[in-house]
Enzyme design. Structure first.
Site, mmCIF file in Angstrom:
data_model
loop_
_atom_site.group_PDB
_atom_site.id
_atom_site.type_symbol
_atom_site.label_atom_id
_atom_site.label_comp_id
_atom_site.label_asym_id
_atom_site.label_seq_id
_atom_site.Cartn_x
_atom_site.Cartn_y
_atom_site.Cartn_z
ATOM 1 N N HIS A 26 -25.032 77.972 44.524
ATOM 2 C CA HIS A 26 -24.984 76.523 44.756
ATOM 3 C C HIS A 26 -23.995 75.866 43.784
ATOM 4 C CE1 HIS A 26 -26.887 72.517 45.674
ATOM 5 N NE2 HIS A 26 -26.368 72.244 44.478
ATOM 6 N N GLU A 27 -24.129 76.167 42.502
ATOM 7 C CA GLU A 27 -23.240 75.570 41.502
ATOM 8 C C GLU A 27 -21.811 76.064 41.655
ATOM 9 O OE1 GLU A 27 -23.967 73.080 39.487
ATOM 10 O OE2 GLU A 27 -25.922 73.090 40.475
ATOM 11 N N HIS A 30 -19.993 73.625 43.847
ATOM 12 C CA HIS A 30 -19.545 72.444 43.108
ATOM 13 C C HIS A 30 -18.311 72.773 42.263
ATOM 14 C CE1 HIS A 30 -22.920 70.041 44.298
ATOM 15 N NE2 HIS A 30 -23.809 70.751 43.637
ATOM 16 N N ASP A 120 -28.369 66.289 44.003
ATOM 17 C CA ASP A 120 -27.236 65.995 44.894
ATOM 18 C C ASP A 120 -27.545 64.814 45.801
ATOM 19 O OD1 ASP A 120 -25.735 68.025 43.813
ATOM 20 O OD2 ASP A 120 -26.384 69.514 45.281
#
Length: 271
Positions: A26-27, A30, A120
């Site tokens: 997930h990170e 980003h 988020d």
């Protein structure tokens, strides 16, 4: 490390490994989006219940760009779903592992989309409000909404569901995080103004601000939108008007330390 040790002692190391892998992926989304847009990344912190990418950008980037970086994390969960489908199709992983991965991927995705800062969903809430309201109003209302929603979910979790310590502590942590942010809201607003003063706004649009000559300069700044350059029109007695550029107003505030002056005083000095 504490969670890793506890997971090994309690036989839940597989669950923890899956959660950490999903959070890392997930990170990573980003991070890739931020690097593509030349963001200045300080560090990335991975926690059991999520991660945080700490950057040098302080609401001076275009809202559209921030939305892309924010959505890049949740988009990674779609890729994870596709990977799990492939693994299931070719039987690359045991069904028990796949079931856990499906479950935690869904939970983490939905949790991150909650409209609570700094998740988020909370960032998207701020970005959407920034399109309609000045930055200070958008930021303050985002924190208030986040605290209210955190309390609502805490009550729902206590009243309607079996008590889960991890869920209770997580929601309580989010509420306290927003409470602390609320206490620091003035400094976040000043940081926004300083970033704007040194780096300038994202010049996507323009906006006119009409204020009385008696308006305090900080009250003028509270009307600043993101992604817009502002022309400030100061109304004096007799309906006489003078204009001042936002950069001159910011320069007077930060360089000349005109903290307690009205915009009329600054405009007269400039002209």
């Amino acid at each position: 490390m504490i969670f890793i040790i506890l997971s090994m002692l309690t036989g839940t190391f597989m669950e923890l490994s899956i959660i950490l892998a999903i959070v890392f992926f997930h990170e990573l989304g980003h991070y890739i989006a931020a690097v593509i847009h030349d963001w200045r990344i300080k560090q990335i912190m991975l926690w059991v219940f999520g991660g945080v990418m700490d950057v040098e950008e302080h609401s001076t980037r275009p809202v559209k760009e921030e939305v892309i970086v924010t959505l890049a994390g949740p988009f990674q969960h779609v890729i994870i779903y596709l990977g799990l489908i492939v693994c299931n199709e070719f039987q690359l992983l045991p069904n028990s592992v796949l079931d856990l991965a499906y479950y935690y991927n869904t939970v983490i995705l939905l949790f991150n989309l909650l409209p609570i800062w700094p998740l988020d969903g909370g960032k998207l809430l701020l970005q959407c409000q920034s399109l309609v309201f000045p930055f200070r109003k958008a930021y303050y209302s985002t924190l208030l909404v986040s605290m209210i929603i955190s309390i609502i979910f805490l009550v729902i979790q206590l009243v309607f569901f079996p008590f889960t310590l991890s869920a209770f502590l997580l929601l309580l942590f989010l509420f306290m995080e927003n409470r602390n942010e609320w206490k620091q809201r003035y400094y976040v607003f000043i940081r926004f103004l300083m970033s704007r003063y040194y780096n300038g706004p994202s010049k996507i649009g323009s906006n006119s601000i009409v204020v009385s000559h008696e308006t305090m300069v900080l009250d003028v700044f509270s009307k600043f939108f993101r992604d817009r350059k502002h022309a400030i029109y100061v109304v004096f007695p007799g309906n006489r008007r003078k204009s001042i550029d936002e950069n001159d107003c910011l320069h007077s505030f930060f360089h000349d330390k005109s903290y307690s002056k009205t915009v009329g005083e600054i405009t007269d000095y400039m002209t």
